[in-house]
Design an enzyme around this catalytic site. Sequence first.
Site, PDB file in Angstrom:
ATOM      1  CD1 TRP A 136      70.947  39.786  67.367  1.00 32.43           C
ATOM      2  CD2 TRP A 136      70.445  38.287  65.772  1.00 32.43           C
ATOM      3  NE1 TRP A 136      71.559  38.601  67.697  1.00 32.43           N
ATOM      4  CE2 TRP A 136      71.269  37.671  66.727  1.00 32.43           C
ATOM      5  CE3 TRP A 136      70.003  37.543  64.682  1.00 32.43           C
ATOM      6  CZ2 TRP A 136      71.659  36.338  66.632  1.00 32.43           C
ATOM      7  CZ3 TRP A 136      70.383  36.218  64.581  1.00 32.43           C
ATOM      8  CH2 TRP A 136      71.204  35.629  65.547  1.00 32.43           C
ATOM      9  CG  ASP A 217      64.285  36.274  63.957  1.00 36.12           C
ATOM     10  OD1 ASP A 217      63.989  35.276  64.646  1.00 36.12           O
ATOM     11  OD2 ASP A 217      65.399  36.835  64.013  1.00 36.12           O
ATOM     12  CB  ALA A 219      63.981  35.135  68.596  1.00 39.10           C
ATOM     13  CE  LYS A 252      67.205  34.961  72.582  1.00 42.57           C
ATOM     14  NZ  LYS A 252      68.487  35.542  72.555  1.00 42.57           N
TER      15      LYS A 252
HETATM   16  C1  LMR Z   1      71.202  38.742  71.556  1.00 38.97           C
HETATM   17  O1  LMR Z   1      70.830  39.470  70.635  1.00 38.97           O
HETATM   18  O2  LMR Z   1      71.806  39.189  72.542  1.00 38.97           O
HETATM   19  C2  LMR Z   1      70.918  37.275  71.504  1.00 38.97           C
HETATM   20  O3  LMR Z   1      70.061  36.981  70.456  1.00 38.97           O
HETATM   21  C3  LMR Z   1      72.138  36.451  71.538  1.00 38.97           C
HETATM   22  C4  LMR Z   1      72.859  36.401  70.224  1.00 38.97           C
HETATM   23  O4  LMR Z   1      73.034  35.297  69.712  1.00 38.97           O
HETATM   24  O5  LMR Z   1      73.262  37.446  69.708  1.00 38.97           O
END
Ligand code: LMR
Length: 394
Positions: A136, A217, A219, A252
Amino acid sequence: MLTHDLVADRSFFGGLAVQPADALLGLIGLYRADDRPGKMDLGVGMFRDDLGRTPVMRAVKAAEAQLVETQATKSYLGAEGDVRFAELLAEVAFGTGSDRLTGVQTPGGTGALRLGAELIARSRPGATVWIGTPTWPNHAPIFRDAGLAIQTHRFFDVASAAIDFDAMVEDLGEAQAGDVLLLHGCCHNPTGAGFTGAQWWDIARLCESRGLLPFIDLAYQGLGDGLEADAAAMRALLKALPEAVIAYSCDKNFGLYRERVGALWVQSASTEPVRGNLLALARSIWSMPPDHGAAVVRLVLEDPALRADWAAELDAMRARINGLRAALAASHPRLETIAGQRGMFALLPLGPDAVEALRREHGIYMAGNGRINIAGLTLENIPAFIVGVAPYLS
Ligand code: LMR
């Protein structure tokens, strides 16, 4: 008379470098501004239904109504937030209670990651965090801005669309005792790729033998294989190791994106100093987390009927995503691996030019690295999606 240069020199902010806009969040505006009817929003990771909506979950709506009716005060709760929320969520995440875990409510998963990073920075200033590539895009900035050093290790091979575990272990051979290893508990963002049970054990052994702190993490619990299955690897790791950090997001799995609901837990032998430092850090960053979303999660988890309805709707969301995964995988030989991956995302072998062309020519919006949010597709528009991407899939 002051010259322009002098004014600039004296400015507090004149030395700041111009920052690029956040590319992922920027997609929201670009997509909105596009008026083509067949456009596809496969950008930011939000669940979508068959009609492209991100609905408020039924149990969440009911709990919100209850909250409006029954909430008697908006008085301060304290830096730890809603204690009952954290207790109930801990049951969802960890199954049974543990006296080695201490947790606090945070503003979203990002707040949890940042709080965990700040705790590590306080305990071991300048510690190194190992991050697999790709990950991410917000992970590295969160840790870096807390004063930690970043090292990357290989994780996913885009060409073969699979985890390169040997390369990961080889790179982690450089890790030193006291380093931190960032892991996605399930539903890897952006690849959807998950470790096997045996690989999780290898990771546990690696952390133990090299003295690495796992920072998990989590999520997307419930959006991969189910609430229990998605937490199993993390729970096994916590059993095997003395210390760990867990950042949790309810964005989510409760669909509470903008309410910013999350929690941070730390596993350690002595919880009291950890707790005190977490509270002190939280107090100096946000003082107290926002209440509404966490109060809603508490009400949902406290009420057996709401809880059952939430779990059922989450099951349906997961079934939709996994159905789309199967359909995508069957649509093109280069996409076959998508069926075996989990969560909202898949990483397609597309360069920036292809991503840009798909946006321009087909109204297909995805992250710049070729990540798609699978939930943004429908069974009806998969054929049009394949028409768009097929020329770019080697
Ligand atoms: C994503 O990766 O699209 C989500 O986790 C939203 C974000 O905050 O980046």
